[in-house]
Design an enzyme around this catalytic site. Sequence first.
Site, PDB file in Angstrom:
ATOM      1  CB  ILE A 208       5.124   4.151   9.775  1.00 43.25           C
ATOM      2  CG1 ILE A 208       5.877   4.295  11.096  1.00 43.25           C
ATOM      3  CG2 ILE A 208       5.234   5.418   8.931  1.00 43.25           C
ATOM      4  CD1 ILE A 208       5.376   5.414  11.987  1.00 43.25           C
ATOM      5  CG  HIS A 209      -1.196   3.960   8.087  1.00 43.16           C
ATOM      6  ND1 HIS A 209      -1.231   4.285   9.422  1.00 43.16           N
ATOM      7  CD2 HIS A 209      -2.345   4.459   7.550  1.00 43.16           C
ATOM      8  CE1 HIS A 209      -2.352   4.925   9.683  1.00 43.16           C
ATOM      9  NE2 HIS A 209      -3.051   5.051   8.573  1.00 43.16           N
ATOM     10  NE  ARG A 210      -2.655   9.507  10.508  1.00 41.62           N
ATOM     11  CZ  ARG A 210      -3.956   9.660  10.260  1.00 41.62           C
ATOM     12  NH1 ARG A 210      -4.352  10.131   9.093  1.00 41.62           N
ATOM     13  NH2 ARG A 210      -4.853   9.387  11.182  1.00 41.62           N
ATOM     14  NE  ARG A 243       0.116   5.203   2.218  1.00 41.35           N
ATOM     15  CZ  ARG A 243      -1.176   5.411   2.452  1.00 41.35           C
ATOM     16  NH1 ARG A 243      -2.043   5.394   1.462  1.00 41.35           N
ATOM     17  NH2 ARG A 243      -1.613   5.608   3.682  1.00 41.35           N
TER      18      ARG A 243
END
Length: 360
Positions: A208-210, A243
Site C-alpha cells: 500500500i503506497h498510493r 510514506r
Amino acid sequence: MKKVVSILGARPQFIKAAVLSRIIRDQKQFTEVIVHTGQHFDKNMSDVFFQEMEIPKPKYNLNINGVGHGAMTGRMLEEIEKVLLLEKPALVIVYGDTNSTLAGALAAKKLGIKVVHVEAGLRSFNMAMPEEVNRILTDRISDLLLCPTNTALSNLKNEGFDHFGSKVVLSGDIMKDSVAYYSKLSDEKSGIVRSLNLEHNGFVLATIHRQENTEDLKTLKAILEGLNSISADTLVVMPLHPRTKVMMKKFNIEFEGLLIEPVGYFDMLQLLKHCKLVITDSGGLQKEAYFNQKPCIIARKQTEWVELLEGGFALIVGSDPVKIKDAYTYYQENTPDYKLELYGNEVGLNMYREILNFLA
C-alpha cells in the site's frame, strides 16, 4: 551514432527500463544516457534495482525528492533541461506516469527533442490522481506512443490522437519481459522466503503506497483493518513503503501481519512466486501478480489494467475492509484460468525496433 536519453525516477520505471536498456546495449545501434531524477531515493527502492538488474549507472543523478508535486516537477524540468542541452539527444524516452515522466517529456518537447512514451494510453478516468494528470499530459506531447494494451490504444483513439501527428503503436507490456527474464535469477539470488520462514506457510503479499490511500487517515485505517481481518486466517506480509510507514507511526496504526522493509526486485519476485494472492494499490504489481499466476485484490476504486478484471484475475475493493475480506474468501474458492495470454510477447524487442525505426 545517435543518442537517446532515458528518464527514470521510480521503481516501476527501473523495472521497465532494465529490459529496453539491455537490448540497446546488446544491439549497439545507438547509445543511451540514463538520467535518474532521484524521485525514489531510498536505497531499497532505488540503488538495489540498478545493482540487481544490471542497469548501467546513471550518468546523471538529480537527487530531487521530498518536496510537493509542483516543486518536484519544476525542479526536475529545470535540471533535465540542462542535461538535454549538454547531451543533445535525438530523442528522450520516458516511462509510466510519475512526476519524472512528465518533467522529462516537457523538458524535451520545449527543446524540440522527440519524446517516446513507454506505457502510453493508460487511463483511470480519475483526475484526482496525480498519475492520471501526468500520463494525459505526457501522452499529448509525445511523438511515439507505445501502448501496452488494446484498451490503451482505444483510449488514445477516443481522445483524438489520430489527428495529433504522433505515432501510436500497440507494443505490449514490457514488464512481462522483465518478469520472464529475472525470474530464474531471483531463484538463485534471493533468500527472502527462507529468511522470513515462509517456505511452507501460505501467505498474502500486500503493498500500500498510493497518495490517495496513505495520506487519508480514514482510508489507510480501513485498508489495514481489512488486512488485519485476513491475518486472522493467513499471514499478511507487507513491505512497508516510506510514506505508509510515516503515517502508521504518526497515528499509531496497528498491523497484525508481518511488516518488512521495502524489497528489491528479486526479493519481490520470490514473494510473488510463493504467496497465495496479492493485495495492492500498485499498478505494476497487479500485472506482476498475473505474470506469476496469482490472484490480485486491488485496493483502489479503479484500475488502468481492465483486462485483469475482465479475465477474473483481479477484483477491485477500494478501501472497504469487508470487500477486502470477501475478495480474499472468493479467491480461496476460485482459481482464475491463466491460460489466457495478455500483454504480448518479446515486447522489449518490439519496442526497440519501433524506436530504431523512429530514429531512422
